[in-house]
Write a protein that holds these residues in place. Structure first.
Motif, PDB file in Angstrom:
ATOM      1  N   PHE A   1     -12.975 -11.904  25.066  1.00  0.00           N
ATOM      2  CA  PHE A   1     -11.855 -12.728  25.541  1.00  0.00           C
ATOM      3  C   PHE A   1     -12.150 -13.288  26.917  1.00  0.00           C
ATOM      4  CE2 PHE A   1      -7.489 -12.836  27.593  1.00  0.00           C
ATOM      5  CZ  PHE A   1      -7.136 -14.057  27.039  1.00  0.00           C
TER       6      PHE A   1
ATOM      7  N   ALA B   1      -9.236  -7.215  18.463  1.00  0.00           N
ATOM      8  CA  ALA B   1      -8.458  -8.072  19.353  1.00  0.00           C
ATOM      9  C   ALA B   1      -7.406  -7.261  20.104  1.00  0.00           C
ATOM     10  CB  ALA B   1      -7.812  -9.193  18.549  1.00  0.00           C
TER      11      ALA B   1
ATOM     12  N   ALA C   1      -6.855  -7.058  24.174  1.00  0.00           N
ATOM     13  CA  ALA C   1      -5.578  -7.254  24.856  1.00  0.00           C
ATOM     14  C   ALA C   1      -5.245  -6.061  25.743  1.00  0.00           C
ATOM     15  CB  ALA C   1      -4.469  -7.477  23.819  1.00  0.00           C
TER      16      ALA C   1
ATOM     17  N   THR D   1     -10.659 -16.763  22.829  1.00  0.00           N
ATOM     18  CA  THR D   1     -11.073 -15.504  22.222  1.00  0.00           C
ATOM     19  C   THR D   1     -12.140 -15.773  21.173  1.00  0.00           C
ATOM     20  OG1 THR D   1      -8.823 -14.636  22.470  1.00  0.00           O
ATOM     21  CG2 THR D   1     -10.309 -13.420  21.016  1.00  0.00           C
TER      22      THR D   1
ATOM     23  N   LEU E   1      -4.768 -14.469  22.078  1.00  0.00           N
ATOM     24  CA  LEU E   1      -4.933 -13.078  21.643  1.00  0.00           C
ATOM     25  C   LEU E   1      -4.124 -12.784  20.390  1.00  0.00           C
ATOM     26  CD1 LEU E   1      -4.832 -11.378  25.149  1.00  0.00           C
ATOM     27  CD2 LEU E   1      -6.776 -11.332  23.571  1.00  0.00           C
TER      28      LEU E   1
END
Length: 490
Positions: free
Chosen positions: A207, A235, A239, A439, A467
């Motif tokens: 990311f 993912a 985050a 991302t 995200l």
């Protein structure tokens, strides 16, 4: 953002399965007292000791200290677990370019061999304060100036999916360690794709946040092309680590106020996403395009409207803007860091400094800023109708490990191209528009067996959108959850 506390996470019985737990899964199991941070760290260390001679992802290892910290983390989960911090007991491999007081700080260059950092970067301190355990530092190319990872200082870091192929760069060690199951989380930095390129070549998530989200050290904190960011195997993990790293810092004038992350990423049903397969005139490997369109179909099945659009960009335009910018900043920095010792530099470093410094003379900085603003206009128009842009991360599925690609580029659809940066990478456009988060997410595999990747690019400063879309795809099509979708080199 808090870690998922789902009760449906099952504790693996196999040590290798344990090593491939996501951070979100591991934290849930720690809180449930099903496994301990000591067990997880032991599995990661065992794998690293076995695999490091082949993948060469770590520049330094602190395994004994990490085990001590894991035991302390286990104590934090005792009782009701309220003493456990957001990353308590999670292994985080930090990219070698991040200064940490008392640790080696060499920029991957023999010019700086044996030098140590005198201070700790804010992003590293935030990870430590959140309970993250630095069990290793990850390899980079010299001065982080190229999209592959090999150097005279550390040797070659390949992709765990094929040891004859590069892990990418410059955060190549971070990508390789995640793919090989020798770390749970990792950090990267990205000025032209250095998070997203190794994420793509290693089949992991990377990311690149909007400019200013995560503090950096000078001069890079003021370079709107440059962002630090998380790398992970999911993912949701990206985050989680992003939330620990982000937010305003008193030492960095460019940092933005803290972005309030939701406890869970939002549902994307009903969103509109634009799909651009070639970003203008890139030739893209067929397998990458097939998996890009499969990802679009998956989003449609989740209730997302995906429409195909065109952008008028050209590779020549992108190359010119990037190299002018790099010539004024990154190449100029590399030249200074070289300290007049060209005999100690890698061949690609010498080429990078010469090529991009020469290109910088073709525009003033004012002209470069005008070119960047004009470059954004067609993307800005797309963002008036769509929440995000879906596109490939790379045009090629692999680079040869150890090759410096001087005078030629990667092979795409059976043809040798002219230059890696211009022809093989589709990340640079979103450094030119550095306020747009991106991302990089695994999209499947090419016929060669190498992973492919898509980028999900958000509108300026809409990091959560990027995200959330990545998380929706990742939950529907996860990698690393089964042995058959992990590298099989051991």
């Amino acid at each position: 953002m808090t870690a998922d506390s789902r009760s449906d996470v099952k504790a693996p019985t196999d040590s290798d399965d344990l090593a491939y737990l996501t951070a979100v899964e591991a934290l849930a199991l720690f809180r449930a007292k099903t496994i301990s941070p000591v067990e997880l760290m032991t599995s990661l260390v065992d794998r690293a000791e076995r695999l490091e001679p082949q993948i060469n992802a770590f520049s330094e290892m602190y395994f004994e200290k990490a085990m001590e910290q894991a035991r302390a983390a286990a104590d934090a989960y005792a009782g009701d677990g309220t003493r456990a911090r957001p990353l308590e007991g999670i292994a985080v491999a930090l990219k070698d370019e991040v200064p940490i007081e008392g640790h080696l700080f060499t920029d991957g260059s023999l010019v700086h061999e044996g030098e140590y950092a005198s201070e700790t970067a804010a992003l590293a301190q935030r990870i430590f304060d959140a309970g993250g355990i630095m069990h290793a530092r990850t390899t980079t190319p010299e001065f982080c100036c190229v999209p592959f990872t090999h150097s005279r200082m550390w040797g070659v870091t390949p992709s765990p999916w094929d040891l004859t192929k590069s892990a990418g760069g410059s955060s190549g060690g971070s990508g390789a360690a995640l793919a090989a199951g020798t770390t749970t989380l990792a950090t990267g930095s990205d000025i032209g794709g250095s998070i997203r390129i190794p994420a793509a070549f290693c089949g992991v998530v990377g990311f690149k946040p909007s400019f200013g989200r995560i503090p950096d050290v000078t001069p890079w904190n003021l370079d709107h092309y440059c962002q630090n960011g998380p790398m992970a195997r999911s993912a949701a993990d990206a985050a989680l680590l992003f939330d620990v790293m982000q937010g305003q810092h008193p030492d960095d004038i460019a940092t933005l106020p803290r972005l309030e992350m939701p406890s869970t990423l939002p549902d994307v049903a009903g969103w509109r996403v634009a799909l651009c397969a070639t970003l203008g005139d890139y030739e893209v490997e067929d397998g990458i395009l097939e998996n890009l369109r499969a990802t679009a179909d998956l989003l449609r099945s989740l209730g997302v409207t995906v429409d195909e659009v065109d952008l008028p960009w050209t590779r020549a335009q992108i190359e010119t803007i990037l190299e002018v910018h790099f010539g004024y900043i990154a190449a100029a920095s590399a030249a200074t860091l070289s300290r007049g010792k060209p005999e100690l530099l890698n061949d690609y470093t010498l080429d990078y400094i010469e090529r991009t410094t020469a290109r910088a003379t073709k525009m003033t900085m004012a002209q470069a800023f005008d070119a960047e603003a004009e470059f954004f206009r067609p993307l800005s128009t797309i963002f008036t109708e769509y929440r995000a842009l879906l596109c490939p991360t790379l045009a090629t599925v692999s680079l040869e490990a150890g090759d410096s690609y001087l005078g030629y580029g990667p092979t795409i659809n059976g043809k040798v191209t002219g230059q890696v940066d211009r022809d093989g990478l589709m990340t640079g456009p979103f450094n030119i528009v550095g306020r747009c988060p991106s991302t990089a997410l695994p999209s499947g595999f090419d016929k060669s067996g190498m992973p492919t990747s898509v980028q999900i690019v958000g509108r300026p400063y809409h990091d959560i959108d990027s995200l959330a879309l990545a998380d929706a795809v990742d939950r529907a099509r996860p990698l690393y959850r089964e042995t058959r979708t992990r590298p099989s080199f051991v």
